[in-house]
Design an enzyme around this catalytic site. Structure first.
Site, short mmCIF file in Angstrom:
data_model
loop_
_atom_site.label_atom_id
_atom_site.label_comp_id
_atom_site.label_asym_id
_atom_site.label_seq_id
_atom_site.Cartn_x
_atom_site.Cartn_y
_atom_site.Cartn_z
CG ASN A 8 -0.33 -0.28 2.51
OD1 ASN A 8 0.88 -0.15 2.65
ND2 ASN A 8 -1.13 -0.65 3.49
NE ARG A 63 2.39 1.91 12.53
CZ ARG A 63 1.98 1.72 11.28
NH1 ARG A 63 1.62 2.78 10.54
NH2 ARG A 63 1.93 0.52 10.74
CD GLN A 83 -3.80 3.95 14.58
OE1 GLN A 83 -3.20 4.82 13.98
NE2 GLN A 83 -4.10 2.80 14.01
CG HIS A 95 -4.21 3.73 10.31
ND1 HIS A 95 -3.33 2.99 11.06
CD2 HIS A 95 -3.55 3.97 9.14
CE1 HIS A 95 -2.21 2.78 10.39
NE2 HIS A 95 -2.33 3.37 9.21
#
Length: 380
Positions: free
Chosen positions: A148, A286, A315, A334
């Protein structure tokens, strides 16, 4: 033949320590229990047949795994001592996780997982796993490297433009039925001529720099490795060896480094103060690379004129997370790496590694994060 080879390897390993026996990522003979942890999509799971990254679709590999004689459990329930994941830890052989709905694989969980051999990240970024504990236990950790990177790099470019053009307040005006051009345009700029620096120039960082070139920006990058001279010249980016010397030069800073013990909290109050006043920051790497409160304070004071990203610490972000409410932010959940195209790529990559695992074959070298007790260089 593959099963015979795997059996021979398992027998040979009996003479070594338990840790060494788990170090061989090849499957031992017989049915395997594979657990996947993904986000729940609910009604949205039926809106796109290629939406494979959710718990309802489980990467689209369920039928294939079951046809091979394996057990496949999928869940989104990953927190607390009584969650669904916890029930399967003692006897699972493979755990598939994602950065988008991370199941935190702690040393305690690894210790409980007596049958565990393989930890796969469907996507990029395995910092939700205690990598040292995994290495000490002889586990293999791998991810779908490159799956990705385009998705994230495109998203970063979008966020840069959103911040530079002061887009979010204008959009909010429309929703509220307002019309005040001055309230937007007084801090809206062109990207052309601005200095953009990426901290980290790996796969994503390089793609971002390539996409920024047509905007005629001044491009800088800081990384532990200098890129190939020919590529550097093609992109038109300048290497900055000293991070602190690069920061005050940048109108826009993009974080593109992995989360490690060295980078955790790297952007604290002191380092943010070294940035140019009015800097724009994009972070899809991050959340824990940043000091949460220091970022919120700098946005409130105006030292950071805009902050955008899709990564948080922790998260999912709690409702009282200060980044939800700080001024001049363009935050999202995210999402950057879990586009439909990205999902199809990391689902295919996960299936490929599982197939290799069952056959006793090595993974593509770039996919390994922990192999034979050693961490990949970017996590060292």
């Amino acid at each position: 033949m593959a099963m015979r080879r795997a059996a021979q390897q398992a027998i040979q390993a009996l003479g070594s320590s338990v840790s060494q026996s788990r170090r061989l990522h090849q499957a031992t003979p017989g049915s395997k229990k594979i657990v996947g942890v993904f986000y729940k999509a609910g009604e949205y799971s039926e809106k796109n047949p290629n939406f494979v990254g959710c718990v309802e679709r489980g990467l689209g590999i369920g039928d294939w795994l079951e046809s091979q004689g394996h057990q496949y459990i999928v869940t989104d329930d990953k927190e607390g001592p009584h969650c669904e994941l916890e029930k399967h830890i003692p006897d699972m052989h493979v755990l598939i996780t994602t950065p988008f709905h991370p199941a935190y694989v702690t040393a305690e969980r690894i210790k409980k997982a007596k049958n565990l051999q393989l930890l796969l990240t469907a996507g990029i970024g395995s910092d939700h796993i205690d990598l040292k504990a995994a290495a000490d236990a002889g586990l293999t950790v791998a991810e779908v490297t490159g799956s990705n990177v385009v998705s994230v790099a495109e998203d970063e470019l979008m966020r840069i433009l959103i911040l530079v053009r002061n887009f979010v307040p204008g959009h909010q005006q429309v929703i509220r039925g307002e019309w005040d051009v001055a309230a937007i345009s007084y801090r809206s700029y062109d990207l052309e001529g601005k200095t953009v620096g990426t901290i980290g120039a790996g796969r994503i960082g390089k793609l971002l720099l390539q996409r920024l070139k047509p905007f005629n920006c001044n491009l800088l990058y800081h990384d532990r490795l200098k890129m190939d001279a020919e590529l550097e010249q093609q992109i038109g980016a300048k290497f900055e060896e000293d991070l602190d010397a690069m920061l005050p030069k940048c109108d826009v800073i993009v974080i593109n480094m992995p989360l490690t013990e060295k980078t955790k909290g790297l952007f604290n109050k002191e380092r943010i103060a070294k940035c140019k006043k009015g800097v724009l920051i994009v972070n899809n790497a991050r959340g824990a690379i940043m000091d949460t409160q220091a970022v919120a304070d700098a946005c409130a004071s105006g030292h950071i004129a805009g902050y955008s990203g899709d990564v948080w610490n922790p998260q999912p972000a709690p409702k009282d997370h200060p980044w939800r409410y700080m001024p001049n932010q363009a935050m999202t959940p995210h999402i950057s790496g879990t586009t439909i195209d990205g999902q199809l790529r990391y689902a295919a990559g996960t299936k490929d590694m599982l197939d290799r695992y069952f056959k006793g074959e090595d993974f593509p070298p770039q996919n390994y994060i922990v192999k034979e007790g050693k961490l990949a260089s970017q996590y060292q």
